[in-house]
Design an enzyme around this catalytic site. Structure first.
Site, short mmCIF file in Angstrom:
data_model
loop_
_atom_site.label_atom_id
_atom_site.label_comp_id
_atom_site.label_asym_id
_atom_site.label_seq_id
_atom_site.Cartn_x
_atom_site.Cartn_y
_atom_site.Cartn_z
N ARG A 1 30.89 49.45 41.81
CA ARG A 1 32.25 49.30 41.19
C ARG A 1 32.59 50.34 40.07
NH1 ARG A 1 34.60 44.09 42.38
NH2 ARG A 1 34.32 43.91 44.58
N ARG B 1 38.89 48.50 37.26
CA ARG B 1 39.41 48.31 36.10
C ARG B 1 39.06 48.87 34.78
NH1 ARG B 1 40.65 42.16 35.47
NH2 ARG B 1 40.25 43.02 33.33
N ARG C 1 47.05 52.22 40.06
CA ARG C 1 47.10 50.98 40.73
C ARG C 1 48.18 50.20 40.32
NH1 ARG C 1 43.65 47.61 42.54
NH2 ARG C 1 45.52 46.64 43.11
N ASP D 1 37.07 48.35 50.58
CA ASP D 1 36.51 46.81 50.61
C ASP D 1 36.01 46.49 51.52
OD1 ASP D 1 36.92 44.71 48.05
OD2 ASP D 1 36.99 43.51 50.13
N TYR E 1 33.26 35.02 53.79
CA TYR E 1 34.86 35.00 53.63
C TYR E 1 35.76 34.24 54.58
CZ TYR E 1 33.84 37.56 49.32
OH TYR E 1 33.37 38.01 48.09
O1 1CP Z 1 33.57 51.64 43.09
C1 1CP Z 1 33.28 50.85 43.97
O2 1CP Z 1 32.23 50.26 44.05
C2 1CP Z 1 34.05 51.00 45.43
C3 1CP Z 1 34.69 49.94 45.51
C4 1CP Z 1 34.63 48.57 45.92
C5 1CP Z 1 33.17 48.03 46.94
C6 1CP Z 1 31.94 48.64 46.90
C7 1CP Z 1 35.47 47.61 45.95
C8 1CP Z 1 36.78 47.51 45.42
N1 1CP Z 1 35.07 46.51 46.84
C9 1CP Z 1 33.76 46.72 47.10
C10 1CP Z 1 32.85 45.90 47.93
C11 1CP Z 1 33.11 44.42 47.82
N2 1CP Z 1 34.25 43.76 48.01
C12 1CP Z 1 31.86 43.55 47.84
C13 1CP Z 1 30.50 43.92 47.52
C14 1CP Z 1 30.04 44.46 46.42
C15 1CP Z 1 29.96 43.23 45.27
O3 1CP Z 1 28.86 42.47 45.66
O4 1CP Z 1 30.54 43.29 44.29
C16 1CP Z 1 32.49 42.38 47.64
C17 1CP Z 1 31.51 40.85 47.60
C18 1CP Z 1 33.84 42.20 47.82
C19 1CP Z 1 34.71 41.06 47.87
C20 1CP Z 1 35.69 41.27 46.62
N3 1CP Z 1 36.78 42.19 46.87
C21 1CP Z 1 35.88 40.82 45.47
C22 1CP Z 1 34.63 39.62 45.21
C23 1CP Z 1 35.27 38.15 45.13
C24 1CP Z 1 34.26 37.17 45.13
O5 1CP Z 1 33.74 36.64 46.12
O6 1CP Z 1 33.87 36.91 43.90
C25 1CP Z 1 36.80 41.36 44.82
C26 1CP Z 1 37.14 40.75 43.30
C27 1CP Z 1 37.43 42.27 45.46
C28 1CP Z 1 38.60 43.00 45.34
C29 1CP Z 1 38.20 44.32 45.08
N4 1CP Z 1 37.69 45.22 45.65
C30 1CP Z 1 37.59 46.23 44.79
C31 1CP Z 1 38.26 46.23 43.59
C32 1CP Z 1 38.54 47.27 42.83
C33 1CP Z 1 38.67 45.02 43.69
C34 1CP Z 1 39.55 44.54 42.62
C35 1CP Z 1 41.14 44.60 43.26
C36 1CP Z 1 41.88 44.28 42.31
O7 1CP Z 1 42.43 43.35 42.05
O8 1CP Z 1 42.68 45.21 41.70
#
Ligand code: 1CP
Length: 341
Positions: free
Chosen positions: A21, A25, A34, A70, A146
Site C-alpha cells: 500500500r 491515501r 483520485r 486490487d 470476499y
Molecule cells: O500500493 C499498493 O500496495 C498497490 C495497491 C493495492 C493492493 C496491493 C490495492 C489498492 N489493493 C491491493 C490488494 C488488496 N486489496 C488486498 C491485499 C493486500 C492487503 O492485505 O491489504 C486486499 C485484502 C484487498 C481488498 C481491499 N481493497 C480492501 C480491504 C478490505 C478489508 O477486507 O478490510 C480495501 C480497503 C480495498 C480498496 C483499496 N485497494 C487499494 C486501495 C488504494 C484501496 C482504497 C480505495 C479507496 O477507497 O480509495
C-alpha cells in the site's frame, strides 16, 4: 536490481525496500488524482494506473513499484458484479453461496485485463532500471472470502462454514478462482513484471490443518503454473505465524512475515532456503523519529540474523499495508534509514 538480488540469494547493491500500500491515501498526490474518480474505474485506466504506481517510487525512492490495482480487479474483469466502496473495500452485489452461484461464476479471458497489461508496459517504460515492478493477485482463499461473505469480514463465518460443511462445493469454487488467479498472473508476467506477490491476506484465520487440506492445494497450483516464468514469487498473509511453513511449502520463493514473528524466527519455522520479506509494524511510521530509527535498526538486524539462519535474502517491508493516516514524510524517512543503516 536489489529486489531481485535479495530474492534469489545474490548480494544486493543496497537493501531493497518497498511497502505494501505504498500507493494510496498517505500520498497527497494520490488523494488529488483520485479525488473525482472511483477506485475500480481508476484500476482500468492505464494512464492512471501508471501514474499512481510510480508516485511512491518517485517520492520515496523505494526499490520496487507495486502495480496499482486490487485483488478484485480480475473478478470484475471476468464479469462479477462488484464495487470497491471508499472506506469499506470490495462489495459483491450477489454473494456466492450455493452450487448454482459457483457454477455461474464467469471465467477470466486475459484480454479482459488488457488495461492492466497496457499499464504494465507504460510503467516499465518509465521505471528506472534498478527498480523492480511487482505484479500481484489475491490468493483463491482470500478472494473466496470476499465472494462468499459479500464484503470484508471479521469472522469469515460463511466462508469457513462452506469449507467445512460443503467441501466439494468449496473445492469447485476454489478451482475456478485458482484458474482466474493464474490467468491474471500469467498476463502480468507476459507483460513484463519482475516479480509477483500472491496476497492470501486473510489465511491467518485458518488452522494449519485446515489451510493444508482446503487451501494449500489450490495456492500450490497457482505457484506451479507460474514457476516456469522464473520470476520470484512472494507469498504473503497477515497473522500467519503458524502457517509460515505451509505457505512456503506451496512453492513460494519469498515468504512475507508480519510484525508478530521476528524474521529470524520465521526462517526457522519455514525450514526452507527462501528469502524473507517484512516486517515493520505499520504503526511505527506514526510513532516519530526515535521509534522509527530503533525499529528499522531492529528489523535490519533481524534480517541479518535470518540470513545467518539460512534465509536467501531480506526484502524490507511492513508487516501489512501503509495505514492511510501515515505522514508521507515518515515513509520517505524510513526508506532513507533503511538504505543508510
Ligand atoms: O500500493 C499498493 O500496495 C498497490 C495497491 C493495492 C493492493 C496491493 C490495492 C489498492 N489493493 C491491493 C490488494 C488488496 N486489496 C488486498 C491485499 C493486500 C492487503 O492485505 O491489504 C486486499 C485484502 C484487498 C481488498 C481491499 N481493497 C480492501 C480491504 C478490505 C478489508 O477486507 O478490510 C480495501 C480497503 C480495498 C480498496 C483499496 N485497494 C487499494 C486501495 C488504494 C484501496 C482504497 C480505495 C479507496 O477507497 O480509495
Amino acid at each position: 536490481m536489489p529486489l531481485l538480488a535479495a530474492a534469489t540469494g545474490q548480494t544486493p547493491a543496497r537493501r531493497p525496500v518497498w511497502f505494501m500500500r505504498q500507493a494510496g491515501r498517505s500520498l497527497p498526490e494520490y488523494r488529488e488524482i483520485r479525488a473525482d474518480r472511483g477506485m475500480l474505474e481508476s484500476c482500468f485506466d492505464p494512464d492512471l494506473v501508471c501514474e499512481i504506481t510510480l508516485q511512491p517510487v518517485r517520492r520515496h525512492d523505494t526499490d520496487a513499484a507495486i502495480l496499482f490495482s486490487d485483488i478484485v480487479v480480475p473478478l470484475r474483469a471476468a464479469g462479477v458484479d462488484l464495487d470497491i466502496v471508499a472506506g469499506t473495500g470490495p462489495v459483491i452485489a450477489q454473494p456466492v453461496r450455493t452450487a448454482a452461484d459457483v457454477a455461474a461464476l464467469p471465467r477470466l479471458d486475459a484480454e479482459a485485463v488488457g488495461a492492466v497489461t497496457a499499464a504494465i508496459g507504460q510503467i516499465l517504460g518509465e521505471l528506472p532500471e534498478n527498480k523492480a515492478l511487482i505484479g500481484f493477485a489475491g490468493a483463491p482463499f482470500t478472494l473466496a472470502s470476499y465472494l462468499i461473505e459479500g464484503g470484508p469480514s471479521r469472522t469469515y463465518q460463511r466462508t469457513k462454514t462452506m469449507m467445512l460443511a460443503e467441501p466439494e462445493l468449496w473445492h469447485r469454487l476454489m478451482g475456478t478462482l485458482t484458474d482466474i488467479t493464474i490467468t491474471f498472473l500469467q498476463a502480468q508476467i507476459a507483460a513484463g513484471v519482475d516479480a509477483v506477490q500472491l496476497f492470501d491476506s486473510w489465511a491467518g484465520a485458518l488452522s494449519e490443518e485446515t489451510y493444508r487440506s482446503h487451501v494449500a492445494p489450490h495456492s500450490a497450483r497457482v505457484f506451479a503454473e507460474i514457476a516456469e516464468a522464473g520470476v520470484p514469487r512472494i507469498h504473503f498473509g497477515v497473522g500467519t505465524g503458524e502457517l509460515l511453513k505451509a505457505m512456503t511449502d506451496v512453492g513460494a520463493d519469498v515468504i512475507g512475515v508480519d510484525w508478530r514473528v521476528p524474521l529470524d524466527e520465521a526462517v526457522r519455522r519455514v525450514e526452507a532456503p527462501v528469502a524473507v520479506q517484512g516486517n515493520l509494524d505499520p504503526t511505527v511510521l506514526l510513532a516519530g523519529e526515535d521509534v522509527l530509527r530503533r525499529e528499522v535498526a531492529r528489523v535490519l538486524r533481524d534480517g541479518e540474523k535470518a540470513i545467518d539462519a539460512g534465509a536467501r535474502g531480506h526484502i524490507v517491508n511492513l508487516g501489512h499495508g501503509v495505514l492511510p493516516d501515515t505522514p508521507a514524510e515518515a515513509v520517505t524517512r524510513a526508506v532513507e534509514l533503511i538504505h543508510s543503516l
